[in-house]
Motif scaffolding. Structure first.
Motif, PDB file in Angstrom:
ATOM      1  N   LYS A   1       0.836  -1.206   0.000  1.00 57.79           N
ATOM      2  CA  LYS A   1       0.000   0.000   0.000  1.00 57.79           C
ATOM      3  C   LYS A   1       0.875   1.262   0.000  1.00 57.79           C
ATOM      4  CE  LYS A   1      -4.141   1.988   2.086  1.00 57.79           C
ATOM      5  NZ  LYS A   1      -3.669   3.324   1.774  1.00 57.79           N
ATOM      6  N   ILE A   2       1.913   1.227   0.810  1.00 58.96           N
ATOM      7  CA  ILE A   2       2.837   2.382   0.852  1.00 58.96           C
ATOM      8  C   ILE A   2       3.500   2.574  -0.521  1.00 58.96           C
ATOM      9  CG2 ILE A   2       4.986   3.267   1.875  1.00 58.96           C
ATOM     10  CD1 ILE A   2       4.123   1.758   4.477  1.00 58.96           C
ATOM     11  N   LEU A   3       3.911   1.464  -1.130  1.00 63.14           N
ATOM     12  CA  LEU A   3       4.549   1.545  -2.452  1.00 63.14           C
ATOM     13  C   LEU A   3       3.595   2.145  -3.476  1.00 63.14           C
ATOM     14  CD1 LEU A   3       6.494  -1.842  -2.516  1.00 63.14           C
ATOM     15  CD2 LEU A   3       7.516   0.442  -2.749  1.00 63.14           C
ATOM     16  N   LYS A   4       2.325   1.797  -3.332  1.00 60.86           N
ATOM     17  CA  LYS A   4       1.327   2.322  -4.267  1.00 60.86           C
ATOM     18  C   LYS A   4       1.062   3.810  -4.016  1.00 60.86           C
ATOM     19  CE  LYS A   4      -2.943   1.252  -6.450  1.00 60.86           C
ATOM     20  NZ  LYS A   4      -4.324   0.873  -6.275  1.00 60.86           N
TER      21      LYS A   4
ATOM     22  N   GLU B   1      12.168  -2.847  -2.909  1.00 66.01           N
ATOM     23  CA  GLU B   1      12.848  -2.680  -1.615  1.00 66.01           C
ATOM     24  C   GLU B   1      13.548  -1.326  -1.555  1.00 66.01           C
ATOM     25  OE1 GLU B   1      13.990  -7.306  -0.408  1.00 66.01           O
ATOM     26  OE2 GLU B   1      15.573  -5.951  -1.071  1.00 66.01           O
ATOM     27  N   ASP B   2      14.172  -0.953  -2.661  1.00 64.75           N
ATOM     28  CA  ASP B   2      14.911   0.320  -2.689  1.00 64.75           C
ATOM     29  C   ASP B   2      13.981   1.519  -2.543  1.00 64.75           C
ATOM     30  OD1 ASP B   2      17.090  -1.236  -2.985  1.00 64.75           O
ATOM     31  OD2 ASP B   2      17.600  -0.584  -5.025  1.00 64.75           O
ATOM     32  N   LYS B   3      12.868   1.494  -3.264  1.00 67.87           N
ATOM     33  CA  LYS B   3      11.906   2.607  -3.173  1.00 67.87           C
ATOM     34  C   LYS B   3      11.350   2.723  -1.763  1.00 67.87           C
ATOM     35  CE  LYS B   3      11.116   3.921  -7.554  1.00 67.87           C
ATOM     36  NZ  LYS B   3      11.482   5.073  -8.213  1.00 67.87           N
ATOM     37  N   LEU B   4      11.035   1.579  -1.199  1.00 66.21           N
ATOM     38  CA  LEU B   4      10.463   1.551   0.137  1.00 66.21           C
ATOM     39  C   LEU B   4      11.479   2.076   1.157  1.00 66.21           C
ATOM     40  CD1 LEU B   4       7.776   0.562   1.385  1.00 66.21           C
ATOM     41  CD2 LEU B   4       8.871  -1.646   1.786  1.00 66.21           C
ATOM     42  N   SER B   5      12.699   1.562   1.069  1.00 66.57           N
ATOM     43  CA  SER B   5      13.707   1.938   2.070  1.00 66.57           C
ATOM     44  C   SER B   5      14.064   3.423   1.964  1.00 66.57           C
ATOM     45  CB  SER B   5      14.961   1.075   1.939  1.00 66.57           C
ATOM     46  OG  SER B   5      15.731   1.467   0.828  1.00 66.57           O
TER      47      SER B   5
ATOM     48  N   PHE C   1      14.500  -7.570   7.362  1.00 69.52           N
ATOM     49  CA  PHE C   1      14.938  -6.219   7.729  1.00 69.52           C
ATOM     50  C   PHE C   1      15.583  -5.624   6.487  1.00 69.52           C
ATOM     51  CE2 PHE C   1      15.126  -5.893  12.532  1.00 69.52           C
ATOM     52  CZ  PHE C   1      14.499  -7.101  12.795  1.00 69.52           C
ATOM     53  N   ILE C   2      15.026  -4.528   5.987  1.00 71.83           N
ATOM     54  CA  ILE C   2      15.559  -3.922   4.765  1.00 71.83           C
ATOM     55  C   ILE C   2      16.350  -2.667   5.128  1.00 71.83           C
ATOM     56  CG2 ILE C   2      14.962  -2.948   2.509  1.00 71.83           C
ATOM     57  CD1 ILE C   2      12.412  -4.743   2.706  1.00 71.83           C
ATOM     58  N   ALA C   3      17.571  -2.609   4.632  1.00 71.69           N
ATOM     59  CA  ALA C   3      18.484  -1.513   4.984  1.00 71.69           C
ATOM     60  C   ALA C   3      18.041  -0.209   4.348  1.00 71.69           C
ATOM     61  CB  ALA C   3      19.891  -1.842   4.500  1.00 71.69           C
ATOM     62  N   PRO C   4      18.438   0.929   4.949  1.00 73.75           N
ATOM     63  CA  PRO C   4      18.227   2.217   4.292  1.00 73.75           C
ATOM     64  C   PRO C   4      19.125   2.357   3.061  1.00 73.75           C
ATOM     65  CG  PRO C   4      18.917   2.507   6.597  1.00 73.75           C
ATOM     66  CD  PRO C   4      19.106   1.075   6.255  1.00 73.75           C
TER      67      PRO C   4
ATOM     68  N   LEU D   1      12.196   5.789   1.858  1.00 76.50           N
ATOM     69  CA  LEU D   1      11.246   6.601   2.624  1.00 76.50           C
ATOM     70  C   LEU D   1      11.641   6.725   4.100  1.00 76.50           C
ATOM     71  CD1 LEU D   1       7.949   5.032   1.185  1.00 76.50           C
ATOM     72  CD2 LEU D   1       8.990   7.212   0.493  1.00 76.50           C
ATOM     73  N   TYR D   2      12.671   5.962   4.515  1.00 77.93           N
ATOM     74  CA  TYR D   2      13.025   5.911   5.943  1.00 77.93           C
ATOM     75  C   TYR D   2      14.519   6.089   6.139  1.00 77.93           C
ATOM     76  CZ  TYR D   2       8.431   3.722   5.878  1.00 77.93           C
ATOM     77  OH  TYR D   2       7.110   3.475   5.665  1.00 77.93           O
ATOM     78  N   ASP D   3      14.902   6.498   7.377  1.00 72.71           N
ATOM     79  CA  ASP D   3      16.334   6.647   7.657  1.00 72.71           C
ATOM     80  C   ASP D   3      16.870   5.578   8.604  1.00 72.71           C
ATOM     81  OD1 ASP D   3      15.137   7.547   9.946  1.00 72.71           O
ATOM     82  OD2 ASP D   3      16.029   9.545   9.925  1.00 72.71           O
ATOM     83  N   THR D   4      16.078   4.543   8.827  1.00 70.44           N
ATOM     84  CA  THR D   4      16.559   3.386   9.591  1.00 70.44           C
ATOM     85  C   THR D   4      16.165   2.148   8.792  1.00 70.44           C
ATOM     86  OG1 THR D   4      14.496   2.908  10.745  1.00 70.44           O
ATOM     87  CG2 THR D   4      15.954   4.547  11.765  1.00 70.44           C
ATOM     88  N   PRO D   5      16.688   0.978   9.167  1.00 67.28           N
ATOM     89  CA  PRO D   5      16.159  -0.230   8.523  1.00 67.28           C
ATOM     90  C   PRO D   5      14.660  -0.344   8.799  1.00 67.28           C
ATOM     91  CG  PRO D   5      18.170  -0.733   9.733  1.00 67.28           C
ATOM     92  CD  PRO D   5      17.779   0.665  10.116  1.00 67.28           C
ATOM     93  N   ILE D   6      13.950  -0.987   7.894  1.00 67.73           N
ATOM     94  CA  ILE D   6      12.526  -1.223   8.135  1.00 67.73           C
ATOM     95  C   ILE D   6      12.285  -2.725   8.274  1.00 67.73           C
ATOM     96  CG2 ILE D   6      11.609   0.868   7.093  1.00 67.73           C
ATOM     97  CD1 ILE D   6      11.223  -0.649   4.522  1.00 67.73           C
ATOM     98  N   ILE D   7      11.235  -3.028   9.025  1.00 70.72           N
ATOM     99  CA  ILE D   7      10.932  -4.426   9.355  1.00 70.72           C
ATOM    100  C   ILE D   7       9.652  -4.801   8.630  1.00 70.72           C
ATOM    101  CG2 ILE D   7      10.327  -5.980  11.245  1.00 70.72           C
ATOM    102  CD1 ILE D   7      11.927  -4.082  13.117  1.00 70.72           C
ATOM    103  N   VAL D   8       9.779  -5.706   7.661  1.00 69.30           N
ATOM    104  CA  VAL D   8       8.593  -6.123   6.887  1.00 69.30           C
ATOM    105  C   VAL D   8       8.231  -7.551   7.277  1.00 69.30           C
ATOM    106  CG1 VAL D   8       7.571  -6.354   4.600  1.00 69.30           C
ATOM    107  CG2 VAL D   8       9.336  -4.618   4.987  1.00 69.30           C
TER     108      VAL D   8
END
Ligand code: 4AD
Ligand code: MG
Length: 432
Positions: free
Chosen positions: A286-289, A307-311, A347-350, A313-320
């Motif tokens: 949903k966020i990607l959309k 993964e790159d587009k999603l990451s 866990f996806i890196a920034p 958006l954040y300055d820390t790793p994200i947990i999917v």
């Protein structure tokens, strides 16, 4: 008097000192020879004055080339113009090992540096990365041991797959079929939680990755853990705590090296300070959309681009979490509230460094596991030892694996994962 390190000499700033190391740069005039000396700790400028030394020594000094190893004795003094603020006026110099003309000069191609990796390791860049790498490895051990984990080792020659048959390396083994290099310790780790409950390892893993990306190696170092009684939240908690601990350690101990690499510290600071955002796979779509204009069909795995587009958006790793069952491994347990998905986590890196950690709560139901292995075309009889983990006092458990070179690449802000390991192995590179 004995040898001190260059770092100690810089701190000392004045007076007599004796140093040893390699010539990092050199230039000369009629009257002077300037040598920038390096050791593992730092660099320092040394000056040899022709009028101060015997002719015989001067003749030797003039011939010295980059990377020759020498010892020097002299007097230190502060000098703003020197690269690290202190200069040594040399009184005695001994050539330990002369050097041929060093093949590596400025502005060499990436391929040339890779062919000469054994020499390129001496560069400031590689030295800084290898120091950070050492800190990262030390921090991983410290963190797990601090949390009461036992260190435990799986075999590297294995008889089963765990992460898909397509990336297995087959090994010739006395004429036998079905011997592979470890992709992960996991199937040999789960049996040990019945004895040790909380275990971890730091070991090489092997993947026959055909992808020529900046984030895949065929041999990489894998930090893995497995915990008895641990539910999904516990697995995630341990992963987040581990990343925070390692980054904190690097920030404490390796500021100078990060500076040499031109890495901005405020790219790493948020990782220590902020909780990592969590989202389900479905929420990620949903966020990607909404934010990235990427419309992904539910059920498709997240690719690098997503993964790159999603990451970004954040300055820390994200947990999917809660990925669709069909894109994840056979051992992940179904989410009780949504059986199309599993209790698997990435866990996806920034900054587009990709997946740092992959983990899950493990499936408890032996029939489920068998069915999924059969769907993957596996011979169940090879997995009997693993299935015994579900037959004799099975307990809820889970674990994860962290790609250490992925983590180092991101911490150092490297262009390619190949620089995060001394001798990288990829589909196209296995020498020197
Ligand atoms: O996600 P993966 O495949 O998970 C496992 O192997 C699990 N059995 C781990 C476990 O639960 N014990 O791999 C884990 C991590 C990835 O998140 C990634 O960081 C790294 O290993 N990784 C690689 N790193 C470098 N080069 C490769 N080819 C990699 N493949 C995976
Ligand atoms: Mg994974």
């Amino acid at each position: 008097m004995g040898f001190i390190t260059i770092k100690e000499a810089i701190a000392q700033g004045e007076g007599a000192a004796e140093l040893r190391g390699w010539i990092y740069r050199e230039r000369e005039s009629n009257k002077f020879k300037f040598i920038v000396l390096r050791d593992s700790s730092d660099i320092i400028q040394c000056i040899v004055k022709r009028e101060d030394v015997a002719q015989e020594l001067w003749d030797q000094v003039v011939k010295l080339q980059v990377e020759a190893s020498i010892t020097v004795k002299g007097t230190l003094h502060k000098d703003e113009r020197a690269p690290t603020g202190v200069e040594m006026v040399v009184e005695e110099l001994v050539v330990i090992g002369a050097s041929d003309t060093f093949p590596i000069t400025k502005d060499q191609s990436v391929e040339f540096l890779a062919d000469n990796r054994h020499l390129w390791l001496r560069s400031q860049k590689m030295t800084a990365i290898m120091k950070i790498r050492s800190t990262v490895f030390g921090a991983i051990h410290e963190h797990f041991r601090g949390e009461g984990f036992y260190e435990y080792q799986s075999p590297i020659f294995q008889s089963v797959q765990c992460e898909g048959g397509s990336t297995l390396f087959n090994v010739p083994y006395f004429g036998q079929e079905g011997v592979f290099l470890a992709q992960t310790w996991q199937l040999y780790a789960e049996p040990a939680i019945f004895a040790l409950e909380k275990i971890y390892t730091v070991a090489p893993s092997f993947r026959a990755e055909k992808s020529k990306t900046s984030r895949h190696l065929t041999e990489y170092w894998h930090a893995e853990m497995e915990v008895a009684w641990g539910d999904f939240d516990e697995v995630i908690r341990i992963g987040e705590a581990l990343l925070k601990y390692v980054v904190k350690k690097v920030l404490e101990e390796r500021q100078r090296e990060l500076e040499i690499l031109g890495r901005e510290l405020d790219k790493l600071q948020p990782v220590v300070e902020k909780p990592f955002p969590r989202m389900t796979y479905t929420e990620a779509l949903k966020i990607l959309k909404d934010k990235c204009d990427l419309d992904i069909e539910w059920g498709k795995d997240l690719r690098t681009v997503e993964e790159d587009k999603l990451s970004a958006l954040y300055d820390t790793p994200i947990i999917v979490t809660h990925y669709p069952k069909k894109v994840k491994a056979f051992y992940m347990t179904e989410s009780p509230d949504d059986p199309k998905t599993v209790h698997g986590v990435d866990f996806i890196a920034p900054e587009g460094y990709g997946e740092l950690i992959g983990g899950s709560e493990r499936e408890a139901d032996i029939e489920h596991i068998k069915r999924r292995l059969e769907e993957e075309g596996e011979d169940i009889t090879e997995y009997e030892f693993y299935l015994d983990t579900r037959r004799y006092g099975s307990v809820p458990h889970g674990g994860f694996g962290m790609g250490i070179e992925r983590l180092i690449s991101w911490i150092c802000g490297l262009d390619s994962i190949k620089d995060s390991i001394p001798f990288p192995r990829t589909m196209l590179r296995w020498k020197p």
